[in-house]
Scaffold this active site. Structure first.
Site, PDB file in Angstrom:
ATOM      1  CG  ASP A  98      -0.276  50.813  -8.153  1.00 26.07           C
ATOM      2  OD1 ASP A  98       0.506  49.847  -8.331  1.00 26.07           O
ATOM      3  OD2 ASP A  98       0.109  51.995  -8.075  1.00 26.07           O
TER       4      ASP A  98
ATOM      5  CD  GLU B 206       8.073  53.211  -8.779  1.00 22.94           C
ATOM      6  OE1 GLU B 206       8.906  53.462  -7.907  1.00 22.94           O
ATOM      7  OE2 GLU B 206       6.899  52.882  -8.524  1.00 22.94           O
TER       8      GLU B 206
ATOM      9  CG  HIS C  87       2.842  50.783 -10.559  1.00 25.85           C
ATOM     10  ND1 HIS C  87       2.963  50.606  -9.198  1.00 25.85           N
ATOM     11  CD2 HIS C  87       3.963  51.413 -10.955  1.00 25.85           C
ATOM     12  CE1 HIS C  87       4.120  51.130  -8.789  1.00 25.85           C
ATOM     13  NE2 HIS C  87       4.748  51.623  -9.842  1.00 25.85           N
TER      14      HIS C  87
HETATM   15  C1  ACM Z   1       5.555  57.138  -7.951  1.00 28.30           C
HETATM   16  O1  ACM Z   1       5.721  57.549  -6.799  1.00 28.30           O
HETATM   17  N1  ACM Z   1       5.876  55.891  -8.270  1.00 28.30           N
HETATM   18  C2  ACM Z   1       5.031  58.001  -8.993  1.00 28.30           C
END
Ligand code: ACM
Length: 620
Positions: free
Chosen positions: A198, A338, A272
């Site tokens: 991440d 995201e 991410h």
């Molecule tokens: C997430 O909680 N962004 C998958």
């Protein structure tokens, strides 16, 4: 009812009280009498495949008892003072691969299953029948190692019973990860979703890409509440982090396999991805040199891979080839959540690609990315799973979906004939606060134990065959150490284990609480940390018809008494007891203090709640 049958019932209740298995088995009959384990008890396995389970069982029993139990491969069921592990020669079709039967009689214990996996679960159930000292890591003398006679038939409701651990936001050692897997397996979880990459850290060694672990695995150290951290300062060294070598990974995979836990590794792309981009800056659209961030990637920071750039695909192929070789499970998780797609709309290369391919929207460009990635994953003999954003712009042909923004993504994917794992934030996000924020450590959102327990993974109108199961997710932005990871995981994951394993019609909140009370005593001895938040009072506000604020108190757990004060002193059971009617506020009071008791003893924490806070909690 006659006196005799009432006595029999009372006796039966006492016997049943001694049994507190989580997750609740499909069928359980408790009988009179006990099996007593002693140093002469033998563990017998009838077929060679069961030798591994027999060895694990010996380890689990020898450690607390100090016995050195004999383990033998024998095809006998007539001996006594034995624990027999038997693989059925003719499969019991009811049990499937993971089911088992467990018979405890005063002279022997018999676990039978179609597959070793079933024997393992039968063994875990057996362990839960011993007294709490069975969890001790040191020898406990003078314990009567007795277990009640039972007759159990059991098998899981779902094949995917997962927990996710985020090791990027904070790094957790190999030892911790193994202990976490061991604890999961006790409650029959079988998927460990390992969030390995991440923005805040890359955690897996990839041969030929040394910067991932030299640069991507490290960030500047920060302590305190997530969201208040400063970014890296000029000249500051990135000393916080760590990573797993491929040797570590192989060891953890083997450790998990022995416990019938499949590891699903996650490499979160295309967003991410700041740790990856900080290591190899040519991967983003802007090609800027960033640092790994101690918190969310600041606005304007390009943590998204460039879709059109060949370097992206060269590196993804390298990474996923090695990931596929390291993890024997069938799924690889590719993230997909995201993504700030605005970087793609500003990037000439991505724009040219969209034009060439007739891609109309940035969401469709992500879909193009996911489909191309799926081809790589499939070419390595694996299946792809991603967060529900991968549905937007069109789902890759064979992808499974992990539904987290509620269950809607899961419903949509299942209706398209794709497999789904249900992990909605509202029932499954273990990073959320589990009690009153006034007494809980920093956490976003709210997820109580009973809300976990109420979760139903198969929505109405959805064909259950597409729902692989469910999963609790522990994101670790605000989880800086292992003890706290345990605190956030337990007992909410006890509740989830029952949701994922037990028949829907067997779920009972009061009975779960009874069994959880008992299991927590085992955790005290195994020294696993857990939260007692569910025993606290729940404080809220109501408005009177005349507009005046009143205080409403409740408890999640049935049968607790709540005592309170408005005068700034600490309540105990000599103070006023809440009787269920919302409380009027005495003149001049500025806070309410509450505490819960059970059977005359304090059980929850004292909560001091300012009345200004109560006013914010007015129930609509
Ligand atoms: C997430 O909680 N962004 C998958």
């Amino acid at each position: 009812m006659g006196v005799i049958s009432m006595q029999v019932m009372a006796q039966q209740n006492t016997i049943n009280e001694a049994v507190h298995i989580i997750p609740e088995p499909v069928s359980l009959q408790v009988n009179a009498g006990y099996f007593h384990l002693n140093r002469d008890t033998r563990i017998i396995y009838t077929t060679k495949q069961a030798s591994g389970i027999a060895a694990i069982m010996k380890g689990m029993l020898d450690e607390p008892t100090g016995f050195h139990l004999t383990v033998k491969n024998e095809n006998t069921e007539t001996a006594d003072n034995v624990i027999i592990l038997r693989l059925n020669t003719r499969p019991n079709t009811k049990l499937g691969d993971a089911g088992y039967t467990l018979k405890v009689l005063p002279d022997k214990v018999l676990i039978a299953a179609n597959k070793s996996r079933g024997l393992f679960y039968g063994m875990q159930t057996l362990m839960q029948l011993f007294p709490p000292d069975i969890e001790s890591k040191t020898v406990r003398k003078a314990v009567k190692w007795q277990i009640p006679s039972v007759n159990i038939l059991d098998y899981p409701r779902f094949g995917w019973r997962g927990l996710m651990l985020d090791v990027s936001r904070h790094f957790f050692s190999k030892q911790f990860v193994e202990a976490y897997i061991d604890e999961m397996a006790k409650y029959k979880f079988n998927v460990f979703h390992w969030h390995l990459a991440d923005d805040q850290g890359w955690r897996i060694e990839i041969k030929g890409l040394p910067k991932l672990t030299e640069v991507g695995a490290w960030r500047v150290p920060r302590t305190g509440r997530w969201g208040t951290f400063k970014g890296p300062q000029p000249g500051e060294k990135a000393t916080a982090g760590g990573y797993y070598t491929q040797e570590d990974i192989r060891e953890i995979v083997a450790y998990a396999q022995k416990r019938f836990v499949t590891i699903v590794p996650e490499i979160d792309v295309p967003a991410h991805s700041l740790a990856l981009i900080a290591s190899y800056p040519n991967l983003s659209c802007t090609k800027q040199q960033y640092s790994v961030t101690p918190q969310y990637a600041p606005g304007g920071v390009d943590n998204v891979l460039c879709v059109a750039d060949d370097s992206t695909w060269l590196i993804l192929d390298k990474i996923f080839t090695q990931v596929a070789a390291l993890f024997p499970g069938e799924y690889i998780h590719v993230g997909g959540d995201e993504a700030n797609r605005s970087f793609w709309t500003k990037d000439p290369k991505d724009q040219a690609l969209m034009k060439k391919e007739g891609i109309k929207t940035p969401a469709e460009l992500q879909s193009y990315f996911e489909k191309k990635l799926e081809k790589i994953i499939i070419s390595k003999g694996k299946k792809m799973i991603g967060w529900d954003e991968i549905l937007e712009g069109g789902l890759a042909p064979e992808a499974a979906v992990m539904s987290w923004r509620g269950i809607e993504g899961g419903i949509k994917a299942a209706k398209m004939g794709h497999h789904v794992v249900m992990t909605p934030t509202g029932n499954c996000y273990l990073d959320y606060c589990q009690g009153d924020p006034l007494v809980e450590p920093a956490a976003g959102g709210r997820l109580t134990l009973s809300t976990c327990y109420k979760f139903e993974p198969v929505p109405d109108g959805v064909d259950a065959k597409y729902i692989l199961g469910g999963q609790g997710n522990l994101w670790t932005e605000n989880v800086p150490n292992g003890r706290h990871a345990e605190y956030m995981t337990w007992p909410r994951s006890l509740a989830l284990s029952e949701v994922f394993w037990s028949p829907k019609n067997k779920r009972s909140w009061p009975d779960f609480v009874r069994r959880m009370d008992a299991r927590l005593k085992y955790m005290d001895i195994s020294k696993v940390k857990y939260a007692r938040s569910a025993y606290d009072a729940v404080i809220s506000g109501v408005k009177n018809a005349d507009g005046k604020l009143k205080v409403k108190l409740a408890t999640e757990i049935p049968g607790l008494d709540i005592y309170y004060t408005f005068d700034g002193t600490n309540p105990d059971n000599f103070y006023s007891k809440y009787e269920g009617t919302a409380l009027s506020i005495p003149k001049g009071a500025t806070e309410i203090r509450v505490i819960t008791y059970r059977d005359g003893k304090p059980i929850g924490r004292q909560i001091n709640c300012p009345l200004t806070e109560v006013a914010k909690r007015i129930q609509k």
